[in-house]
Motif scaffolding. Sequence first.
Motif, PDB file in Angstrom:
ATOM      1  N   ASN A   1       0.829  -1.216   0.000  1.00 38.90           N
ATOM      2  CA  ASN A   1       0.000   0.000   0.000  1.00 38.90           C
ATOM      3  C   ASN A   1       0.862   1.264   0.000  1.00 38.90           C
TER       4      ASN A   1
ATOM      5  N   ASP B   1      -2.209  -6.145  -6.249  1.00 38.21           N
ATOM      6  CA  ASP B   1      -2.649  -5.106  -7.185  1.00 38.21           C
ATOM      7  C   ASP B   1      -1.461  -4.201  -7.505  1.00 38.21           C
TER       8      ASP B   1
ATOM      9  N   GLY C   1      -0.164  -2.491  -4.220  1.00 37.78           N
ATOM     10  CA  GLY C   1      -1.245  -2.917  -3.334  1.00 37.78           C
ATOM     11  C   GLY C   1      -0.706  -3.792  -2.214  1.00 37.78           C
TER      12      GLY C   1
END
Length: 344
Positions: A124, A146, A137
């Motif tokens: 993140n 991701d 991600g």
Amino acid sequence: MVFFVNQILLMAEDILQKRVPVKDVLRLIAYSLPFIIAQSAPFATLVGFLMCLGRMMTDNEILVLRASGKSFSIILVPVLVLGLLISLVSFFVNDYLLPLGTISYNKLYRSILLSDPSIELEPNSVKRTDDTILVIGQVDDSTISDLVFFDKDSKGRQRIIISGETDVINSEEPGVLMQLEMDSAKIMSFEKVNKKNYDVLSSGKTHMNIFMSSVFSSTSSTNPREMTSYDLKKTIDRLVEEDVLSNMQINMYKLEYYKKFSLPFGSIFFALLAMPLAIIFGKHNGQTIGLIVGIFLCVFYWAAMILGQTFGIREGLSGFWTMWGPNFAVGIAGLLFYIKLVKK
């Protein structure tokens, strides 16, 4: 301790979470110690003198010296001598050990990345380079759930790459840090001028190489922090003579050059300020008052250094004045307080 906790332990915790061997973490901490010592020496000088002389004032030891017919200079001289010694040691650490530590730190960190490239991929998070943005991600070991990649293709067109699941693979190719193996990736490229013209590609498997140069902006050249003051001065003279960089870029080198002197020799100026302040404000609870005043002045000085460096980089202000200005302000304040103390 404040500098150590802020700069070292948080970094060590972050790296330990990524399963880096403990011995490598300890080596990274050791290589970072010269930076901690060079940065903290002036502030330690100020707080130490304030607490020491404040305690002497509280215990009436300075009053005994004055009653014996001694002037304040008998206290000022050893304070300035010790401040000079601290400055010289700090300068040696800052000018010699700090470049060695920085070079060794970067070399070790690169070897750690080469052994496990996923260390650089934080979950993140957003990674930025000169012309590339990588949006990451969730990360599970070496798998990213991701991934969104913004860069430019070979024709200079804007490119966006999206992948639902990506495996990070070690690469043995020279200059390649890692290889991203993307499943069901979608690629979109378009022109900035006419965004109606675009291409969309879909693939079952997409392989992308991440080069070392995209993670370390300067892999072949030495940055100013990795140079001694002598080497940095020669580099500045050469850049000015060759006239290949703008004045703004050269000023960044000058800022680092003057900082190599202003920060360690700030101990002398802080010693000059600490002596009258401790005597004036240290009559009651000298150590406590010294600690509080010292922390306040350290925060003010550190903020002035950061602001000076920021404005020097952005506005091109003189590196000498932005780096030495806080020292001169501290020195002038110390002289004024000492004159006030002598007249009193």
